[in-house]
Each structure stands twice: as C-alpha cells, then as structure tokens.
Design a protein around this motif. Structure first.
Motif, PDB file in Angstrom:
ATOM      1  N   LEU A  47      -2.796   0.508  -4.239  1.00  0.00           N
ATOM      2  CA  LEU A  47      -2.458  -0.857  -3.847  1.00  0.00           C
ATOM      3  C   LEU A  47      -1.714  -1.520  -4.992  1.00  0.00           C
ATOM      4  N   PHE A 105      -7.029  -3.164   5.902  1.00  0.00           N
ATOM      5  CA  PHE A 105      -7.487  -1.815   5.589  1.00  0.00           C
ATOM      6  C   PHE A 105      -8.891  -1.932   5.012  1.00  0.00           C
ATOM      7  N   GLN A 138       0.679   5.373  -0.018  1.00  0.00           N
ATOM      8  CA  GLN A 138      -0.249   6.467   0.290  1.00  0.00           C
ATOM      9  C   GLN A 138       0.456   7.802   0.135  1.00  0.00           C
ATOM     10  N   ASP A 174      -3.654  11.749   0.439  1.00  0.00           N
ATOM     11  CA  ASP A 174      -5.032  11.253   0.370  1.00  0.00           C
ATOM     12  C   ASP A 174      -5.317  10.422  -0.881  1.00  0.00           C
ATOM     13  N   TYR A 175      -4.276   9.837  -1.469  1.00  0.00           N
ATOM     14  CA  TYR A 175      -4.465   8.958  -2.625  1.00  0.00           C
ATOM     15  C   TYR A 175      -3.822   7.615  -2.281  1.00  0.00           C
ATOM     16  N   ASN A 176      -4.625   6.558  -2.293  1.00  0.00           N
ATOM     17  CA  ASN A 176      -4.177   5.237  -1.842  1.00  0.00           C
ATOM     18  C   ASN A 176      -4.030   4.282  -3.019  1.00  0.00           C
ATOM     19  N   LEU A 199       0.841  -1.197   0.000  1.00  0.00           N
ATOM     20  CA  LEU A 199       0.000   0.000   0.000  1.00  0.00           C
ATOM     21  C   LEU A 199       0.875   1.245   0.000  1.00  0.00           C
ATOM     22  N   THR A 208     -11.427   2.276   0.639  1.00  0.00           N
ATOM     23  CA  THR A 208     -10.534   3.437   0.707  1.00  0.00           C
ATOM     24  C   THR A 208      -9.417   3.388  -0.329  1.00  0.00           C
ATOM     25  N   ILE A 209      -9.284   2.259  -1.032  1.00  0.00           N
ATOM     26  CA  ILE A 209      -8.247   2.134  -2.068  1.00  0.00           C
ATOM     27  C   ILE A 209      -8.730   2.839  -3.338  1.00  0.00           C
ATOM     28  N   ASP A 210      -7.920   3.743  -3.859  1.00  0.00           N
ATOM     29  CA  ASP A 210      -8.307   4.496  -5.058  1.00  0.00           C
ATOM     30  C   ASP A 210      -8.029   3.732  -6.343  1.00  0.00           C
TER      31      ASP A 210
END
Length: 461
Positions: A27, A48, A20, A23-25, A18, A52-54
């Motif tokens: 994976l 997680f 980060q 504010d951009y996640n 992950l 929330t993963i972008d």
C-alpha cells in the motif's frame, strides 16, 4: 502485477494506491479523504481487508497521505510502515494533532446533547502510538530490499521535509519491472527545502497532478511579495497581516523568509506571532534534520544563526497567550493554522479581525472546495464563525509563491525526462479533474501514454 487506485482519484485528497505482485500486497500512502463534510464517516472503512496488506510505503507526512494509517492499524494491519526519518517524526505530530481535531469536533457537535454524541473519532492517541511503533525509516537514495523480489528507493522531491518519491523494483513472473510513485512533487528554489531530484528510468509512473494546467507566478519573488504586503498592511497603516499556514512546512518557509527580510533591513521591525503549538514542535524537527535542508538555508545558519528564530518573532504557546494577541494594538503579523481555516487557532484570529478594515488575510496555499478558506477566496461577503454571520471587511489576498507543489511545467518535465521508449504508462492522481485533463493532454502530446484512473480502477502492469 496489479495496480489499484483507491484514493486521490480525480480529486486532491485521500492518496492510497495498492500494488499487488505474486501474493505480496504493497500500500502506497494511506491518507484521509477530507473533501466531504462526512469525511470521518467516509474514512472508517477500506475497500480491502487491512490485514492482507504486507507493507505500507509512506511518501510524506501530510495527512492526505498519512492521516488514515491509525485506522488501518486499528482494523488489523500488522506490517511495517516504511518512510524517511523526518517523515516518521512529522507524521507522528500530525497524527496526534488529528486525534485532537476529531475529539474537538465530537465535543463541539455534542453540545446540548448527550455527552459524546458527536461523530466518533476515527482513532485515538493509543492507535497513533501503535502506528508509530510500525515505522521503519530508510534514508534517501538507499536501496532497501522488502523481500527477494521487491526493493525500493526513496528519491527526494522537495515539497516537505522528508518527502520522497518511491521507486519500486519488482521481479514479477521472472520479469523486472520498475514503478515510481511521486507522492507530491515540490518546486525549485523553495525556502528551506532541496530541489526535487530527477527520477531514474521506470516502466510506470504514478504522478500527482495538483497544478496541472496552471503555472506559478513568475513576475515577482516571494520576498518582494511579502515586503509589499507587509509594507501596505503594517507599515503604511497600523494594520495586521494574518497568514493562514499549515503548521508543518508552510510555517517554516514563511518564518525563514521573514527572517531574511528583517535581517537584511528591508522593512522596519514588525512584531510576528506564530500561533501554533504544532508549528513549534515541527520547527524542532526541522532543526533536528538541518543537514537535509537546502544549501541556502545552511549557509544562512552559518552566517546568521537559527533560521527559525529572530528578534521580532514570538512562538505562542498556550491558549491564554493566543487570546491575548487580540489585545495587541500595534501592527503585527500573525501566522496560524490551519491553512484552509477549517479549525485551529486561526479561527479565533478570523473571528476578531474579519470585520477589520485594517486587516489583510494572505492565503499562501491551496484551499479545497467547501472550506472556509475557499469561500473567502471566491469572494463571499458574509462568512459564518462561532455560529455568527460576519461581514467580510478585511482584505483578502492570495499568492502561489509559497505553494509546495510543482506547477504544470514542473509536472510535465518530471514525465518527459523519462525515455518514451521505456515508460509504458503514466497514471495521474492527486488533482482536480480539470487539472488532470490539462496535464494529460500535454503528456499525450509529448508522446507518452497516459491514464486518469477512476477510484477503484484496476490496471494490469
């Protein structure tokens, strides 16, 4: 910018990292961790919130990198999955096959109990199709912008058709940073596949370490090893050679190598069975992306035709035809999945041949601890198949000449081509502890800072 290692930490399977930034996640990979008997239970939760993963970036199709994507989607991930075109096609095949494996285990373990009482599948075919709909494919060596602050480029690394290292360029608090994830690094001169391409300069490198501390055999060639083994097993004696091989990648490499051997008349004709429907579908994908195969393979095609089709070769389609191979009494070669012997039609062939003195089982890949393949390789005199204990009379052999991973020297070279003044840190994943420690020492001695992360360890970059 933060990096968290959530998988393949001090072990080979379950790749998942992950990244980060503002504010951009992101994976990178979402693989199955299958080093425990309870792997279906172990993989159903994430550390997680999936929603929330972008975006997910997939390095290649193997299930230890892709196999838990449908679970991620099922639990709320709604973004895109970025990968190369061949990776998208091969991943769909492997994920569908994973569902079939889950369902077969559920049925097998619930025998004699209430129907469906076995382990619940991680996901079903519907979830695979939901996942496939999220694929966005990107060609090799093409800069692709994820947002105004993040871009990526896929670099070919061999290992498997479509496999890539991903290089991410991020604008983090006004500062540009580059980080590369190798995925799995292939080796030079591998059948069908291109050689790994050098990575551009980066600030951070997350590298696989599968063959750390080990160097591939160099005293013979793959073709000579196959010729010698076939000659000893099928020509001098009326025996059968069984090659456990993953349906995607290894099978195509073996078939092409055998095509070269028999087309050049290096051996008298021997019947070859490829017993894996998945291998047939995967071979069609290799044909579809023929332009991405290496130059030797493309030259063979121009001179002699299809690399994956020749007179002695038969692709086995249905189960009845597979079972009938046991009644074929002439010398033959059987290529079947799975490579670690933990499922698939290979178990049928083992059941009928493990006590055959005229049978040789040739392992051509890694077998994780706890698998049936690993037990045979360590020399167990008795193995359990179909609820029966069987004596091992077949000859057990192994070669690393078809390993899809670069060895210690290849992994070290991938690091040392980077400028030590620019590369701030190397993170080693996807390897057993002993391999990682050996590679880490060599990297450190070469003047680079290196870390072997624990699972869940967080790094500020």
């Amino acid at each position: 910018m933060k990096l968290t290692i959530w998988g393949a930490a001090k072990q080979v399977t379950g790749s998942m990292h992950l990244l980060q930034s503002e504010d951009y996640n992101i994976l990178i990979d979402c693989g199955l961790d299958y080093e425990k008997d309870t792997y279906q239970e172990e993989n159903q939760y994430f550390p997680f919130e999936p929603s929330t993963i972008d975006v997910v970036i997939l390095t290649h199709a193997h299930v230890d990198h892709s196999g838990n994507l449908p679970t991620l989607v099922r639990m709320g991930f709604a973004g895109q999955i970025l990968c190369t075109p061949p990776t998208a096609d091969l991943t769909e095949l492997l994920l569908m096959d994973s569902v079939n494996i889950f369902l077969s285990k559920q049925n097998r373990r619930s025998k004699g109990k209430r129907a469906g009482s076995g382990p619940k599948p991680l996901y079903l075919h519907k979830h695979v199709m939901d996942t496939v709909e999220r694929f966005v494919t990107i060609s090799f060596d093409k800069e692709f912008s994820l947002n105004p602050n993040v871009s990526l480029k896929f670099i070919p690394v061999g290992h498997l058709l479509g496999a890539a290292a991903v290089v991410l360029t991020l604008l983090d608090k006004g500062q540009e940073k580059k980080i590369a994830f190798t995925g799995d690094i292939g080796r030079k001169n591998y059948p069908v596949l291109v050689d790994p391409q050098a990575l551009p300069p980066v600030d951070y490198l997350v590298s696989e370490s599968t063959y750390g501390g080990r160097v591939h055999s160099k005293d013979t060639t793959l073709e000579q090893k196959l010729v010698d083994t076939i000659n000893e097993t099928c020509v001098k004696f009326p025996g059968r050679l069984i090659i456990p091989a993953f349906s995607i990648g290894r099978t195509q490499a073996v078939v092409y190598s055998l095509n070269k051997i028999f087309s050049e008349g290096l051996l008298p004709p021997v019947k070859i069975f490829v017993d894996s429907p998945l291998a047939s579908f995967a071979t069609d994908v290799y044909r579809k992306y023929h332009h991405l195969l290496n130059e030797e393979s493309q030259d063979f095609y121009r001179r002699k035709g299809d690399e994956f089709e020749f007179e002695e070769l038969s692709y086995v389609q249905d189960k009845r035809e597979s079972i009938s191979i046991s009644n074929y009494h002439e010398p033959c070669i059987i290529i079947s999945s799975a490579g670690m012997l933990e499922g698939g039609r290979i178990q049928d062939h083992l059941y009928y041949n493990i006590q055959n003195y005229y049978c040789t089982i040739l392992f051509i890949g890694y077998c994780a601890k706890g698998t049936l393949g690993n037990r045979l390789l360590r020399g167990d005199p008795i193995v359990r198949l179909r609820h029966r204990d069987l004596m091992v009379f077949a000859t057990i052999k192994q070669t690393d000449l078809l390993s899809g991973h670069g060895d210690h020297d290849d992994l070290l070279a991938n690091v040392t081509q980077q400028d030590p003044g620019t590369l701030k840190k190397v993170f080693l994943v996807h390897g057993e502890a002993k391999s990682q420690e050996s590679l880490a020492r060599a990297i450190n001695e070469a003047g680079y800072e290196v870390s072997i992360p624990e699972k869940g360890e967080v790094f500020d970059l």
